[in-house]
Structures are given as structure tokens and as C-alpha cells.
Design a protein around this motif. Structure first.
Motif, mmCIF file in Angstrom:
data_model
loop_
_atom_site.group_PDB
_atom_site.id
_atom_site.type_symbol
_atom_site.label_atom_id
_atom_site.label_comp_id
_atom_site.label_asym_id
_atom_site.label_seq_id
_atom_site.Cartn_x
_atom_site.Cartn_y
_atom_site.Cartn_z
ATOM 1 N N ARG A 293 -6.993 6.866 1.610
ATOM 2 C CA ARG A 293 -7.923 7.497 0.653
ATOM 3 C C ARG A 293 -9.379 7.229 1.034
ATOM 4 O O ARG A 293 -10.243 8.070 0.868
ATOM 5 C CB ARG A 293 -7.686 6.969 -0.758
ATOM 6 C CG ARG A 293 -6.433 7.534 -1.339
ATOM 7 C CD ARG A 293 -6.374 7.325 -2.821
ATOM 8 N NE ARG A 293 -5.132 7.898 -3.299
ATOM 9 C CZ ARG A 293 -4.624 7.701 -4.492
ATOM 10 N NH1 ARG A 293 -5.274 6.942 -5.351
ATOM 11 N NH2 ARG A 293 -3.502 8.261 -4.855
ATOM 12 N N ALA A 294 -9.610 6.009 1.547
ATOM 13 C CA ALA A 294 -10.971 5.664 1.973
ATOM 14 C C ALA A 294 -11.412 6.624 3.069
ATOM 15 O O ALA A 294 -12.524 7.146 3.054
ATOM 16 C CB ALA A 294 -11.014 4.229 2.473
ATOM 17 N N LYS A 295 -10.502 6.891 4.004
ATOM 18 C CA LYS A 295 -10.853 7.783 5.115
ATOM 19 C C LYS A 295 -11.065 9.213 4.616
ATOM 20 O O LYS A 295 -11.948 9.920 5.104
ATOM 21 C CB LYS A 295 -9.785 7.727 6.202
ATOM 22 C CG LYS A 295 -9.780 6.375 6.926
ATOM 23 C CD LYS A 295 -8.731 6.323 8.027
ATOM 24 C CE LYS A 295 -8.727 4.948 8.687
ATOM 25 N NZ LYS A 295 -7.581 4.773 9.585
ATOM 26 N N GLU A 296 -10.257 9.619 3.637
ATOM 27 C CA GLU A 296 -10.446 10.963 3.074
ATOM 28 C C GLU A 296 -11.805 11.092 2.389
ATOM 29 O O GLU A 296 -12.445 12.133 2.440
ATOM 30 C CB GLU A 296 -9.358 11.276 2.042
ATOM 31 C CG GLU A 296 -8.046 11.716 2.647
ATOM 32 C CD GLU A 296 -6.921 11.668 1.623
ATOM 33 O OE1 GLU A 296 -7.196 11.825 0.416
ATOM 34 O OE2 GLU A 296 -5.768 11.443 2.038
ATOM 35 N N ALA A 297 -12.223 10.006 1.723
ATOM 36 C CA ALA A 297 -13.484 10.048 0.972
ATOM 37 C C ALA A 297 -14.657 10.363 1.889
ATOM 38 O O ALA A 297 -15.666 10.939 1.467
ATOM 39 C CB ALA A 297 -13.721 8.720 0.257
ATOM 40 N N ILE A 298 -14.506 9.993 3.170
ATOM 41 C CA ILE A 298 -15.589 10.242 4.123
ATOM 42 C C ILE A 298 -15.882 11.743 4.220
ATOM 43 O O ILE A 298 -17.029 12.154 4.353
ATOM 44 C CB ILE A 298 -15.212 9.706 5.528
ATOM 45 C CG1 ILE A 298 -14.927 8.213 5.439
ATOM 46 C CG2 ILE A 298 -16.310 9.984 6.541
ATOM 47 C CD1 ILE A 298 -14.374 7.643 6.722
ATOM 48 N N ASN A 299 -14.809 12.537 4.137
ATOM 49 C CA ASN A 299 -14.949 13.972 4.396
ATOM 50 C C ASN A 299 -15.981 14.678 3.533
ATOM 51 O O ASN A 299 -16.748 15.476 4.035
ATOM 52 C CB ASN A 299 -13.590 14.675 4.258
ATOM 53 C CG ASN A 299 -12.671 14.277 5.385
ATOM 54 O OD1 ASN A 299 -13.142 13.950 6.475
ATOM 55 N ND2 ASN A 299 -11.378 14.256 5.125
ATOM 56 N N LEU A 324 -15.868 6.081 12.712
ATOM 57 C CA LEU A 324 -15.710 6.945 11.524
ATOM 58 C C LEU A 324 -17.046 7.514 11.040
ATOM 59 O O LEU A 324 -17.087 8.577 10.429
ATOM 60 C CB LEU A 324 -15.045 6.169 10.376
ATOM 61 C CG LEU A 324 -13.555 5.884 10.515
ATOM 62 C CD1 LEU A 324 -13.083 4.929 9.424
ATOM 63 C CD2 LEU A 324 -12.741 7.168 10.467
ATOM 64 N N ILE A 325 -18.141 6.778 11.276
ATOM 65 C CA ILE A 325 -19.428 7.274 10.759
ATOM 66 C C ILE A 325 -20.228 8.036 11.818
ATOM 67 O O ILE A 325 -21.325 8.499 11.553
ATOM 68 C CB ILE A 325 -20.320 6.129 10.202
ATOM 69 C CG1 ILE A 325 -20.745 5.167 11.318
ATOM 70 C CG2 ILE A 325 -19.612 5.401 9.077
ATOM 71 C CD1 ILE A 325 -21.805 4.179 10.847
ATOM 72 N N GLU A 326 -19.633 8.171 12.985
ATOM 73 C CA GLU A 326 -20.314 8.924 14.044
ATOM 74 C C GLU A 326 -20.698 10.315 13.531
ATOM 75 O O GLU A 326 -19.911 10.966 12.866
ATOM 76 C CB GLU A 326 -19.347 9.044 15.239
ATOM 77 C CG GLU A 326 -20.010 9.155 16.603
ATOM 78 C CD GLU A 326 -20.885 7.944 16.936
ATOM 79 O OE1 GLU A 326 -22.064 8.170 17.191
ATOM 80 O OE2 GLU A 326 -20.365 6.800 16.921
ATOM 81 N N ASN A 327 -21.898 10.747 13.823
ATOM 82 C CA ASN A 327 -22.389 12.071 13.409
ATOM 83 C C ASN A 327 -22.524 12.242 11.899
ATOM 84 O O ASN A 327 -22.523 13.362 11.407
ATOM 85 C CB ASN A 327 -21.498 13.200 13.932
ATOM 86 C CG ASN A 327 -21.421 13.173 15.433
ATOM 87 O OD1 ASN A 327 -22.417 12.893 16.100
ATOM 88 N ND2 ASN A 327 -20.238 13.427 15.969
ATOM 89 N N ARG A 328 -22.592 11.178 11.149
ATOM 90 C CA ARG A 328 -22.777 11.310 9.715
ATOM 91 C C ARG A 328 -24.033 10.569 9.286
ATOM 92 O O ARG A 328 -24.430 9.611 9.918
ATOM 93 C CB ARG A 328 -21.583 10.734 8.961
ATOM 94 C CG ARG A 328 -20.340 11.529 9.198
ATOM 95 C CD ARG A 328 -19.357 11.287 8.082
ATOM 96 N NE ARG A 328 -18.402 12.355 8.076
ATOM 97 C CZ ARG A 328 -18.415 13.358 7.204
ATOM 98 N NH1 ARG A 328 -19.341 13.425 6.271
ATOM 99 N NH2 ARG A 328 -17.505 14.292 7.256
ATOM 100 N N LYS A 329 -24.626 11.031 8.203
ATOM 101 C CA LYS A 329 -25.779 10.314 7.664
ATOM 102 C C LYS A 329 -25.291 8.956 7.176
ATOM 103 O O LYS A 329 -24.359 8.888 6.374
ATOM 104 C CB LYS A 329 -26.335 11.103 6.468
ATOM 105 C CG LYS A 329 -27.729 11.603 6.713
ATOM 106 C CD LYS A 329 -28.331 12.228 5.500
ATOM 107 C CE LYS A 329 -29.552 12.990 5.981
ATOM 108 N NZ LYS A 329 -30.139 13.841 5.003
ATOM 109 N N SER A 330 -25.891 7.888 7.670
ATOM 110 C CA SER A 330 -25.382 6.590 7.243
ATOM 111 C C SER A 330 -26.467 5.524 7.206
ATOM 112 O O SER A 330 -27.511 5.656 7.836
ATOM 113 C CB SER A 330 -24.251 6.142 8.179
ATOM 114 O OG SER A 330 -24.717 6.151 9.502
ATOM 115 N N ILE A 331 -26.190 4.504 6.408
ATOM 116 C CA ILE A 331 -27.035 3.319 6.368
ATOM 117 C C ILE A 331 -26.139 2.156 6.769
ATOM 118 O O ILE A 331 -25.029 2.014 6.245
ATOM 119 C CB ILE A 331 -27.590 3.091 4.939
ATOM 120 C CG1 ILE A 331 -28.543 4.219 4.562
ATOM 121 C CG2 ILE A 331 -28.291 1.731 4.848
ATOM 122 C CD1 ILE A 331 -29.074 4.116 3.143
#
Ligand SMILES: Nc1nc2c(ncn2[C@@H]2O[C@H](COP(=O)(O)OP(=O)(O)OP(=O)(O)O)[C@@H](O)[C@H]2O)c(=O)[nH]1
Ligand SMILES: [Mg+2]
Length: 459
Positions: A293-299, A324-331
Motif C-alpha cells: 500500500r505504501a508503494k501504491e500511495a506513491i503513484n 522509488l522517488i526517482e523522478n518525483r518531487k521530493s524532500i
């Protein structure tokens, strides 16, 4: 009036409260209310003055149901443009329900979700963007989304859309004139002026589309997911941001098993935060589901806060988080700065590359403000509050705007290639229809049903 059936609903939220309101709209509403209402004074509800409160009691036959204030509002100067009666009874669950039930027995029908506002729309009191603003207003969880709804309710968006529609209509009128009177030889000049008009329309559409992603964030909140392997301090961060012990925090890895979501109001901007189960390989069935579920939440996240524990060596799981956070807005947070650091600078470099990260101690709470500021900066660069732009924040509007824009792009290509005027007209009509869908001028029944189904009953 399009609909003469009288509808009835409880318009206040259920629960203990000082008062509760039962509302009816439709041509029989006054007649029905008059049958169940006994005034204290002389005048019955029918004789009572328009829009003045009358004091009395609601009776079911000889059985007293409640002591109430009642008001009738005569069409057309009402919310629905139909006759409306509102009964102000005592709050709580029983009184409102009993009175609602009685109005139904006397001939009213239970209102569907949003049906009062739907009638206001169908009877021409609100356009569709204004009706949608009503529901946004009711549902808004932050000042910014509230301000946007108020503006939209005042007609800011429909004003803008109608401006663009008028420009497209003028283009269509010019074309029709040329088709009808070709011998007047104005075609030459026409292409030039059509080109200018088309570019203007496209520019206006682009402006609206461009700020729509921000508008949507302002309305629905920034969907933020906290990610990390077990025990790094994810739930501690959620609790700090919420200023509440919302999630269980222990030193046992694998404490959080499911996703936990809550809202934070960041100086008027809404953050929807999701705490997740720590990412790791596990044979525990419950935890395994939590991890997936954690991985799904990323989507569907707008932002990921990835946490690493600097007081322990990095592991394979940490590397998975980074992928998992590659290419995503992240802190990125390197947590537990209050403890001795176990990872060297080169290990950090190896894991994070050149990515920016913050050394923090979530436990001490000192850097929470920094994290919040970073989020605001990332999304709004400090410029939202004073902005007076019209924000498009509704997926339905955004889709229609994009359709209108692609039709106008085709119009422009056809103009540049000096295609037949008839051909231009086809795409102009498509653009007009798409714009009309936003304000509700050319909306299908299906779309209306969908819009109003999102309302609560009684509005
Ligand atoms: N020393 C120190 N301990 C911290 C800090 N932040 C969190 N902790 C502790 O680390 C432990 C784990 O914290 P949680 O917030 O439950 O960690 P989590 O990432 O949610 O863990 P899971 O739910 O198991 O995935 C708790 O004992 C916290 O008190 C910090 O900045 N410094
Ligand atoms: Mg946790």
C-alpha cells in the motif's frame, strides 16, 4: 420552473447541536408546512409575511413534535427560485428526522444529494461553475481553497470563460458572414484577423490551463507521502506536522502497518499527509500488505518526504527508497541528527548523489518549520496569497479547457493554410461546445448527475 416536485431534506449536519434545519423546495412546500405547523400567533404560515420568521409548533396529528421557528420564502427570489420553507427545530438526530419524515408523509419527496443547488442551476440562478463552487466551499479545508470557492461562486471563472467564448463567437460570426456573402471579397483580410483572434483565444486558454495544476493543489491539498524503511521516524514526522499523537510511535521496526492519512493547514495551504508502513522485505502478511500500500500511495502523490536514519548504516532498503522517488518531487531528510552519525559523507554521497537533503532531528521538533517552509517554497514560491488570478481547479473544467484548446490549435493551422472557411467553423463549434460545458450551457444530463452527486443531501 423545470421541476415541480416538492423536495425535502435535513440541511444541517447530524449530531448534537442547538438547532437543526429541515428545508423544503417546490410548489407544495408551503402547503405541506402549513399542514404540520401550528402558529402561536394568529397568522398561519400561508398568511405569514414573506421571509419573516414565525414562531410555533410542529404537530403530527395531535402529537407535538417540536417547538420551532419557520420561514417561507416565495419564488422566484429564493436559492432554488422555487417556493422554499425552512423549519428551525431543535438540533440532534430525532427532531429533524421526525419532521423530515412528516414532510415526506405529507407529500414531499426526499431530496437527492445536491438537488437544491441543481434546481438553482436548472432554474438559471447559478451557472455550473458557481454550483460547483458551492460544494467546494462546503468541503474546503483551508483558507486558500475557501477563497477560491468564494471567487468562483461570485462568477470569476464563468466571467473569464464567457469572455473567451465571446471571442470565439465573433470569429464564427465573421466566418458565417464571409460564407454568406463571398462576393464581397473580404476573405483576404479575414484570414489575417482570424489568425490574430485565434492566437488571442489560445493564449487565454493556455493561461488558464497553465495555472490549473496549482489551482488543483490549492483546492485538494498537496498530496504528501512519507516514505522510508522501518523505524526511521516517519510516524514521528506525521505527528509533528499534525501537532498531535495521531500515529503510534515505538522503537519497534514495523510499527505502522497501514497507511494513515490526515490533513494539515499550512498557513492556508492544505497538506494531505500520508504516513506509510516502513518499506522492507517481510514475511508478516499484514506488514507485507502495508508495504505494498505504501508503494501504491506513491503513484498519486504530489510530493514525497523520504526519511533516512543517519544514526545507522544505510541498507539495501534505503537504496530501494531512493529508486522509488526517482523522478518525483521530493524532500529528503537525514533524521536522528541528535544521535551520533553512523554514515560518512561519502556514504551519503553514494546514496543520495547530488540531491539536496536536510539534517534533522524530528524528535527534537526543531526543524519542522524548515520542512514546512521548504514545502511551501517548492509549490508556491511564496506568491499565492496576493495573486488575484482565476484558478481552474476542477478536473472537469481542465479537461474541457484542453479540448477547447486543441480545437483552437486546429483552427489556427487551418487559418494559416487558408483552408475553406466551412472547415474552420467545424472546429470553432467544438471549442464553443467545450467552453459551454464548463459553465453548463451545453452540458449533458450525465455530466450534471455526476457533478451534483458529489454534493451532500440538503444543499
Ligand atoms: N533519537 C531520535 N529518535 C527518533 C527521532 N525521530 C524518531 N525517533 C525514534 O525512532 C523510533 C521510530 O520512530 P517512528 O516514528 O515510529 O518510525 P517509523 O518510521 O514510523 O517506523 P515504522 O512505523 O516501524 O516504519 C521511535 O522510538 C522514535 O521516538 C530523532 O530525531 N531522534
Ligand atoms: Mg510508523
Amino acid at each position: 420552473m423545470i421541476n415541480s416536485e416538492t423536495i425535502s431534506a435535513i440541511s444541517t449536519a447530524t449530531g448534537e447541536a442547538g438547532i437543526g434545519i429541515v428545508r423544503m423546495s417546490g410548489e407544495n412546500s408551503i402547503k405541506i408546512a402549513n399542514e404540520i405547523f401550528r402558529p402561536m400567533g394568529k397568522s398561519t404560515l400561508i398568511e405569514a409575511e414573506n421571509r419573516k420568521l414565525t414562531y410555533g409548533h410542529i404537530y403530527d396529528g395531535d402529537k407535538l413534535l417540536d417547538e420551532v421557528l419557520i420561514v417561507k420564502m416565495l419564488a422566484p427570489k429564493t436559492y432554488t427560485r422555487e417556493d422554499i420553507v425552512e423549519i428551525y427545530c431543535h438540533g440532534g438526530i430525532i427532531s429533524v428526522r421526525n419532521i423530515l419524515k412528516l414532510t415526506i408523509e405529507k407529500g414531499a419527496r426526499l431530496a437527492e444529494a445536491g438537488e437544491f443547488t441543481k434546481r438553482a442551476f436548472l432554474n438559471g440562478r447559478l451557472d455550473l461553475t458557481q454550483a460547483e463552487a458551492v460544494i467546494d466551499l462546503i468541503k474546503s479545508k483551508s483558507e486558500v481553497s475557501y477563497d477560491m470557492s468564494i471567487k468562483q461562486l461570485e462568477g470569476s471563472l464563468s466571467g473569464k470563460i464567457n469572455e473567451i467564448r465571446n471571442e470565439v463567437m465573433s470569429m464564427a460570426a465573421l466566418i458565417v458572414a464571409n460564407i454568406d456573402f463571398p462576393e464581397d471579397e473580404i476573405v483576404e483580410a479575414t484570414y489575417k484577423s482570424l489568425e490574430k483572434d485565434a492566437k488571442n483565444v489560445i493564449k487565454s486558454l493556455n493561461e488558464l490551463i497553465d495555472n490549473s495544476s496549482r489551482g488543483k493543489l490549492l483546492r485538494d491539498g498537496i498530496n504528501t507521502v512519507i516514505l522510508g524503511k522501518p523505524n526511521v521516524g516517519k510516524s514521528s514526522l506525521l505527528n509533528s506536522l499534525l501537532r498531535d499523537e495521531r500515529a503510534i510511535v515505538t522503537d519497534i521496526p514495523g510499527t505502522t502497518r497501514d497507511v494513515i492519512t490526515d490533513f494539515v493547514n499550512l498557513d492556508g495551504i492544505l497538506l494531505k499527509i500520508t504516513d506509510t508502513a516502513g518499506i522492507r522485505e517481510t514475511h508478516d502478511e499484514v506488514e507485507r500488505i502495508g508495504v505494498s500500500r505504501a508503494k501504491e500511495a506513491i503513484n498519486d502523490s504530489d510530493l514525497i518526504i523520504a526519511i533516512f536514519d543517519g544514526s545507522k548504516s544505510f541498507t539495501e532498503e534505503d537504496r530501494e527508497i531512493i529508486s522509488l522517488i526517482e523522478n518525483r518531487k521530493s524532500i529528503i531528510l537525514l533524521n536522528k541528527a541528535d544521535l551520533e552519525r553512523k554514515v560518512s559523507d561519502s556514504e551519503i554521497k553514494e546514496l543520495l548523489g547530488d540531491k539536496k537533503y536536510f539534517d534533522v532531528s524530528i524528535l527534537s521538533g526543531k526543524e519542522i518549520k524548515t520542512i514546512e517552509d521548504e514545502i511551501k517554497e517548492m509549490f508556491f514560491k511564496g506568491e499565492i496569497k496576493e495573486s488575484s488570478d482565476v484558478y481552474v481547479n476542477n478536473l472537469r473544467h481542465i479537461t474541457a479547457l484542453k479540448e477547447a484548446k486543441s480545437a483552437m490549435d486546429e483552427v489556427l493551422v487551418d487559418i494559416e493554410q487558408e483552408m475553406f472557411l466551412d472547415l474552420l467553423e467545424v472546429n470553432l463549434e467544438v471549442a464553443l461546445a467545450s467552453l459551454g460545458e464548463i459553465t453548463g450551457d451545453t452540458t449533458t444530463e450525465d455530466v450534471l448527475d455526476k457533478v451534483f452527486s458529489e454534493f451532500c443531501i440538503g444543499k
